[in-house]
Design an enzyme around this catalytic site. Structure first.
Site, mmCIF file in Angstrom:
data_model
loop_
_atom_site.group_PDB
_atom_site.id
_atom_site.type_symbol
_atom_site.label_atom_id
_atom_site.label_comp_id
_atom_site.label_asym_id
_atom_site.label_seq_id
_atom_site.Cartn_x
_atom_site.Cartn_y
_atom_site.Cartn_z
ATOM 1 N N THR A 72 -1.229 -4.070 -8.346
ATOM 2 C CA THR A 72 -1.646 -2.760 -7.819
ATOM 3 C C THR A 72 -0.823 -1.653 -8.483
ATOM 4 O O THR A 72 -1.368 -0.635 -8.923
ATOM 5 C CB THR A 72 -1.422 -2.714 -6.280
ATOM 6 O OG1 THR A 72 -2.192 -3.762 -5.687
ATOM 7 C CG2 THR A 72 -1.816 -1.384 -5.693
ATOM 8 N N ASN A 151 -12.608 -10.881 -7.087
ATOM 9 C CA ASN A 151 -11.788 -11.645 -6.137
ATOM 10 C C ASN A 151 -12.561 -12.073 -4.894
ATOM 11 O O ASN A 151 -12.148 -12.996 -4.201
ATOM 12 C CB ASN A 151 -10.552 -10.836 -5.722
ATOM 13 C CG ASN A 151 -10.910 -9.450 -5.239
ATOM 14 O OD1 ASN A 151 -11.456 -8.650 -5.998
ATOM 15 N ND2 ASN A 151 -10.629 -9.160 -3.997
ATOM 16 N N GLN A 179 -7.400 -12.323 -11.094
ATOM 17 C CA GLN A 179 -7.940 -13.618 -10.665
ATOM 18 C C GLN A 179 -8.114 -14.602 -11.825
ATOM 19 O O GLN A 179 -8.459 -15.758 -11.595
ATOM 20 C CB GLN A 179 -9.290 -13.429 -9.953
ATOM 21 C CG GLN A 179 -9.182 -12.709 -8.617
ATOM 22 C CD GLN A 179 -8.471 -13.521 -7.530
ATOM 23 O OE1 GLN A 179 -8.356 -14.743 -7.610
ATOM 24 N NE2 GLN A 179 -7.985 -12.843 -6.502
ATOM 25 N N SER A 199 -0.713 -10.757 -11.474
ATOM 26 C CA SER A 199 0.165 -10.881 -10.319
ATOM 27 C C SER A 199 0.542 -12.353 -10.140
ATOM 28 O O SER A 199 -0.342 -13.208 -10.026
ATOM 29 C CB SER A 199 -0.615 -10.369 -9.104
ATOM 30 O OG SER A 199 0.237 -10.188 -8.026
ATOM 31 N N ALA A 200 1.856 -12.637 -10.106
ATOM 32 C CA ALA A 200 2.313 -14.037 -10.124
ATOM 33 C C ALA A 200 1.851 -14.856 -8.922
ATOM 34 O O ALA A 200 1.613 -16.054 -9.037
ATOM 35 C CB ALA A 200 3.844 -14.075 -10.198
ATOM 36 N N HIS A 201 1.706 -14.192 -7.762
ATOM 37 C CA HIS A 201 1.389 -14.986 -6.560
ATOM 38 C C HIS A 201 -0.034 -15.546 -6.574
ATOM 39 O O HIS A 201 -0.389 -16.362 -5.736
ATOM 40 C CB HIS A 201 1.675 -14.197 -5.280
ATOM 41 C CG HIS A 201 0.722 -13.088 -4.964
ATOM 42 N ND1 HIS A 201 -0.299 -13.242 -4.073
ATOM 43 C CD2 HIS A 201 0.641 -11.804 -5.414
ATOM 44 C CE1 HIS A 201 -0.969 -12.087 -3.966
ATOM 45 N NE2 HIS A 201 -0.414 -11.210 -4.771
ATOM 46 N N THR A 237 16.627 -1.903 -11.699
ATOM 47 C CA THR A 237 17.139 -3.228 -12.068
ATOM 48 C C THR A 237 16.058 -4.295 -11.884
ATOM 49 O O THR A 237 15.384 -4.337 -10.849
ATOM 50 C CB THR A 237 18.378 -3.567 -11.204
ATOM 51 O OG1 THR A 237 19.331 -2.513 -11.396
ATOM 52 C CG2 THR A 237 18.994 -4.898 -11.604
ATOM 53 N N CYS A 325 -18.970 -7.743 10.395
ATOM 54 C CA CYS A 325 -19.373 -8.207 11.717
ATOM 55 C C CYS A 325 -18.673 -9.461 12.191
ATOM 56 O O CYS A 325 -19.034 -10.009 13.215
ATOM 57 C CB CYS A 325 -20.878 -8.477 11.775
ATOM 58 S SG CYS A 325 -21.824 -7.085 11.255
#
Ligand code: PLP
Length: 373
Positions: A72, A151, A179, A199-201, A237, A325
């Site tokens: 992001t 995604n 993704q 993104s690593a996760h 850092t 919904c």
């Protein structure tokens, strides 16, 4: 209670080897990478080795990899800097992008008054490439921001084709590859893309670390002012252990890629067969989808719709909501809202997303539980 995790597009479990690597770095390489003494230099070496590893798997130069906290953040920075520093006057995107892109585009439109065009998406989730080609012939400095793999639906965009169109028309191309990085080969020497984000996760690495690829010769302005870290573009850092963990996760993903693709693709097709056997009218949302994401529309009544995620959660099953919904207060998925009819949007859609840690037993349990609702 049995726990079944089928929400790997949201995040993935960390591989044990990645945890081991991070612990090792935290214990042995605790120095500040900007310090000039040997303890600092050793931490710096960890970062630069990680950068080289990532660059090797994506076939780019290590200087083109910039570490960020999240994808992001990387997308916000790239799009903002493209408008502020690269003279971009128009962004072409789509309404099915992740909010990281969509809301950034809208914020930039508001702040800088730039032109924004959205490429149409069909009911199958496919982009209108002809419309894109037409838009690109306009003589206005443009950045195209279109994702690789959606995604929510797993629909795959043809990024070689988009890249070639951008190149022909001198437009920049930013691609959200969150993704797909670590899940399919991406050759950045071959692909005409200026910027990617990851993104690593999403590939069995830690949270809070990602990276941007910024093609050589493109000069962005800093997102944060301060020290000289990350070419002075992202001061602060560095999270040395996170960076090392991300590189390890990417390495393991690519070293096991073909085996894991085959295994996961097989699970996905098994899941689809079992769902079809259990619910005659089940439909897949999107066509040409990625091997690890299955978004399905279930033929359930409106009363049952509100219950589904809650019921699955009670049974220890983690999947994602696909559409409106299913919870009174939740907004409909902005992605499915572009694709489905109003009537189908009222029915429950589920996003089931797999990893190599899943088994056919997980799927049997999911399908049995759905049948019992
Ligand atoms: N883009 C896509 C396609 C995603 O799936 C996600 C995460 O859900 C993001 C961007 C945002 O990534 P991050 O969590 O690193 O900010």
């Amino acid at each position: 209670m049995q726990k079944v995790y089928l929400d790997n597009a949201a995040t993935t479990p960390i591989r044990q080897e990645v945890i081991d690597e991070m612990v090792k770095v935290m214990q042995q390489d605790f120095g500040n990478p900007s310090s000039t003494h040997s303890i600092g230099r050793s931490a710096k070496a960890v970062i630069e080795t990680a950068r080289k590893t990532i660059a090797k798997y994506l076939n780019c130069k290590s200087q083109e990899i910039i570490f960020t906290a999240t994808a992001t953040e990387a997308t916000n920075w790239i799009l903002r800097s493209a408008v502020k520093d690269l003279g971009v006057k128009r962004i072409i995107s789509s309404r099915v992008e992740h909010h990281a892109t969509l809301y950034t585009v809208l914020a930039l439109q508001e702040e800088f008054g730039i032109q924004v065009e959205f490429v149409n998406v069909s009911s199958a989730g496919t982009l209108d490439y002809h419309q894109l080609a037409g838009l690109l012939t306009d003589e206005i400095k443009t950045i195209v921001s279109l994702m690789h793999v959606n995604n929510e639906t797993g629909v795959i965009n043809d990024i070689s084709r988009i890249g070639a169109m951008c190149q022909q028309n001198m437009a920049f191309f930013h691609c959200d590859t969150v993704q797909s990085v670590g899940k399919t080969d991406l050759d950045l020497q071959q692909l005409p893309i200026d910027f990617i984000v990851a993104s690593a996760h999403k590939f069995h690495g830690p949270k809070g670390i990602g990276f941007a690829f910024v093609r050589k010769n493109l000069v962005l302005q800093p997102m944060l002012f301060g020290g000289e870290q990350e070419k002075g573009w992202r001061a602060g850092t560095e999270a040395v252990h996170q960076i090392a963990g991300m590189a390890k996760a990417l390495e393991l993903s690519y070293e096991n890629l073909n085996e894991e693709i085959n295994y996961i693709a097989d699970l996905k097709s098994y899941c689809w067969q079992q769902l079809q056997a259990a619910f005659q009218e089940v439909k897949e949302n999107g066509t040409t989808t990625f091997y690890n994401i299955l978004n399905v529309l279930l033929p359930f009544s409106e009363e049952k719709t509100t219950m589904i995620l809650f019921h699955l959660d009670m049974k220890g099953i983690a999947v994602s909501r696909g559409s409106a919904c299913q919870s009174g207060s939740a907004k409909p998925s902005h992605v499915l809202a572009e694709m489905l009819s109003d009537e189908d949007l009222k029915k429950p859609s589920l996003r089931i997303s797999f990893s190599h840690y899943n088994t056919k037993d997980d799927i049997d349990y999911l399908v049995e539980t759905l049948k019992s609702i």
